[in-house]
Design a protein around this motif. Structure first.
Motif, mmCIF file in Angstrom:
data_model
loop_
_atom_site.group_PDB
_atom_site.id
_atom_site.type_symbol
_atom_site.label_atom_id
_atom_site.label_comp_id
_atom_site.label_asym_id
_atom_site.label_seq_id
_atom_site.Cartn_x
_atom_site.Cartn_y
_atom_site.Cartn_z
ATOM 1 N N SER A 236 0.815 -1.218 0.000
ATOM 2 C CA SER A 236 0.000 0.000 0.000
ATOM 3 C C SER A 236 0.848 1.267 0.000
ATOM 4 O O SER A 236 0.331 2.352 -0.241
ATOM 5 C CB SER A 236 -0.931 0.021 1.219
ATOM 6 N N ARG A 239 1.944 3.726 -5.047
ATOM 7 C CA ARG A 239 0.742 4.303 -5.641
ATOM 8 C C ARG A 239 0.010 3.288 -6.524
ATOM 9 O O ARG A 239 0.628 2.359 -7.076
ATOM 10 C CB ARG A 239 1.098 5.534 -6.460
ATOM 11 N N HIS A 240 -1.287 3.496 -6.651
ATOM 12 C CA HIS A 240 -2.148 2.553 -7.357
ATOM 13 C C HIS A 240 -1.719 2.354 -8.810
ATOM 14 O O HIS A 240 -1.849 1.253 -9.359
ATOM 15 C CB HIS A 240 -3.601 3.063 -7.306
ATOM 16 N N GLN A 241 -1.203 3.376 -9.447
ATOM 17 C CA GLN A 241 -0.807 3.259 -10.849
ATOM 18 C C GLN A 241 0.257 2.188 -11.059
ATOM 19 O O GLN A 241 0.329 1.566 -12.117
ATOM 20 C CB GLN A 241 -0.267 4.598 -11.374
ATOM 21 N N ASP A 242 1.093 1.980 -10.065
ATOM 22 C CA ASP A 242 2.186 1.024 -10.196
ATOM 23 C C ASP A 242 1.928 -0.296 -9.478
ATOM 24 O O ASP A 242 2.563 -1.301 -9.794
ATOM 25 C CB ASP A 242 3.484 1.633 -9.650
ATOM 26 N N PRO A 244 -1.670 -1.813 -8.179
ATOM 27 C CA PRO A 244 -3.092 -1.713 -7.840
ATOM 28 C C PRO A 244 -3.612 -2.845 -6.945
ATOM 29 O O PRO A 244 -4.712 -2.728 -6.395
ATOM 30 C CB PRO A 244 -3.773 -1.775 -9.208
ATOM 31 N N GLU A 247 -5.471 -3.484 -0.846
ATOM 32 C CA GLU A 247 -6.763 -3.024 -0.346
ATOM 33 C C GLU A 247 -6.546 -2.284 0.973
ATOM 34 O O GLU A 247 -5.925 -2.838 1.898
ATOM 35 C CB GLU A 247 -7.685 -4.230 -0.133
ATOM 36 N N ALA A 249 -7.379 0.749 -2.125
ATOM 37 C CA ALA A 249 -6.582 1.359 -3.184
ATOM 38 C C ALA A 249 -6.013 2.689 -2.701
ATOM 39 O O ALA A 249 -6.662 3.424 -1.968
ATOM 40 C CB ALA A 249 -7.451 1.574 -4.424
ATOM 41 N N PRO A 251 -4.313 6.147 -4.208
ATOM 42 C CA PRO A 251 -3.946 6.906 -5.407
ATOM 43 C C PRO A 251 -2.576 7.563 -5.313
ATOM 44 O O PRO A 251 -1.995 7.950 -6.318
ATOM 45 C CB PRO A 251 -5.047 7.962 -5.509
ATOM 46 N N ASP A 285 -5.198 -8.211 -8.991
ATOM 47 C CA ASP A 285 -4.116 -7.974 -9.949
ATOM 48 C C ASP A 285 -4.456 -8.561 -11.308
ATOM 49 O O ASP A 285 -3.791 -9.478 -11.800
ATOM 50 C CB ASP A 285 -2.820 -8.585 -9.405
ATOM 51 N N THR A 290 0.996 -5.526 -10.457
ATOM 52 C CA THR A 290 1.614 -5.513 -9.134
ATOM 53 C C THR A 290 2.620 -6.645 -8.988
ATOM 54 O O THR A 290 3.689 -6.466 -8.399
ATOM 55 C CB THR A 290 0.539 -5.631 -8.034
#
Length: 388
Positions: A236, A239-242, A244, A247, A249, A251, A285, A290
């Motif tokens: 966590s 970041r979500h872009q790299d 996802p 839990e 999520a 950003p 995923d 991820t």
């Protein structure tokens, strides 16, 4: 000790196409039918499919039963091996205990045995509370240890109803016997952390760095990681872009590149003897992004390990020694060491109590420059407060 009784073998069909020449998959000895010889290995990979620490129900557990290490292994094995030697084993997946506490104790025993044979365990979990079991593996060392965790939050809540993966750091701090000397927190986000928690870290003279500080200068995190005996990484924090597949999520957070940089530093660290990466949720995923991020992080850790300099003798000719004096009316001075090989810096911290010995700790060039200006680096102040 027969470690194989704790592990489930891997399904070779999953990795049949990954044994191409020059890929890591062709160099890693894995547990399929015969348990690999871990006693002579440099690094041992193990997965843990225990997510009870998230507080999920049995139904939810069944829905996410896929081992988190499976997809990571597929990606890691397909990456090209770096230059130099490579002696890595994959022990398979640790069988969870009947209770979560049983899993902690199993992990403790595994970590303890591996590090006592100079084999570095790489743990792929599982919920973040499993780092408690990783930490327990150091209890036998009869010395204090240093821990660094990379996380978007600080898992130290006092809420009794909170899930175990929200309070494992409190378990670590409260554990008896207490053998934790320092804790470094990297990548936290202020709006996810209670002010009282940060106050506790400050009172205990621990280091904590916001994600923005990592963005500004990731190189300044190198001395923080270099002090660690064990490092844990919550997905966590990325970041979500790299990444996802976690839990909830997130950003914002570290970039995948920064996560790899931290793992490279960890691999280079002569003192680091275990790495844990937690909170990867395979069910989220869908495009295996991820898994690829985590696999790349592990690749950089492995590469870093095989580039270690083994710099521990500060009296040797491989170090330059610098003494920084303060104002004329102040007899105190600070001593710094710089490696001629790696150009890394250390500083010697004198205790407040003459009965305690001094410590030589990792630092940065910026700490040295700060001292030359007559200012005491914060890292020096925090360490002196801990050693007394």
């Amino acid at each position: 000790m027969n470690l194989s009784i704790f592990f489930e073998p891997l399904n070779e069909d999953i990795f049949a196409s990954l044994n191409k020449p020059r890929t890591l998959g062709s160099y890693i000895s894995r547990f399929v039918s015969k348990f690999p010889d871990w006693r002579t290995a440099d690094i041992a990979i193990l997965g843990i499919n225990d997510t009870r620490g998230r507080g999920t129900s049995e139904t939810e557990e069944a829905a996410t039963a896929e081992a988190p290490a499976r997809l990571v292994r597929k990606k890691l094995y397909s990456l090209n091996k770096g230059a130099g030697r490579c002696h890595i084993v994959d022990l398979g997946n640790l069988r969870p205990g009947i209770s979560l506490d049983d899993t902690y104790l199993r992990l403790k025993e595994i970590v303890e045995v591996l590090i006592s044979h100079n084999t570095i365990p790489i743990i792929i979990g599982g919920s973040q509370d499993l780092e408690y079991g990783q930490y327990l593996g150091y209890e036998h060392l009869d010395r204090v240890v240093n821990m660094v965790t990379v996380d978007s939050s600080v898992d130290m809540t006092e809420d009794p109803d909170a899930a175990p993966n929200k309070k494992q750091l409190r378990q670590i701090l409260m554990h008896e016997p207490n053998y934790l000397f320092s804790l470094g927190q990297i990548g936290y986000q202020s709006y996810l952390v209670e002010p009282e928690v940060m106050g506790t870290l400050e009172k205990m003279h621990f280091e904590a760095y916001r994600v923005g500080q990592v963005h500004t200068n990731v190189q300044e995190m190198e001395p923080v990681v270099r002090v660690a005996d064990l490092l844990t990484f919550d997905i966590s924090a990325i970041r979500h872009q790299d990444a996802p597949a976690c839990e909830p999520a997130n950003p914002f957070g570290l970039t995948g590149e920064e996560a790899c940089q931290l793992c490279w530093y960890a691999g280079l660290n002569d003192n680091l003897t275990s790495l844990g990466i937690y909170e990867y949720v395979p069910a989220l995923d869908q495009r295996e992004l991820t898994a690829m991020t985590v696999a790349t992080m592990l690749w950089y850790f492995i590469e870093g390990f095989y580039h270690r300099k083994h710099e521990k003798d500060f009296s040797s000719r491989h170090f330059n020694k610098y003494a920084v004096a303060f104002a004329d009316d102040n007899p105190d001075r600070m001593t710094f060491y710089k490696s001629k090989n790696s150009e890394k810096w250390w500083m010697e911290v004198e205790p407040l109590n003459s009965d305690n010995g001094s410590r030589i700790i990792p630092c940065s060039y910026e700490d040295y420059l700060q001292a030359t200006k007559g200012e005491v680096p914060n890292r020096w102040i925090l360490t002196q407060a801990r050693i007394g």
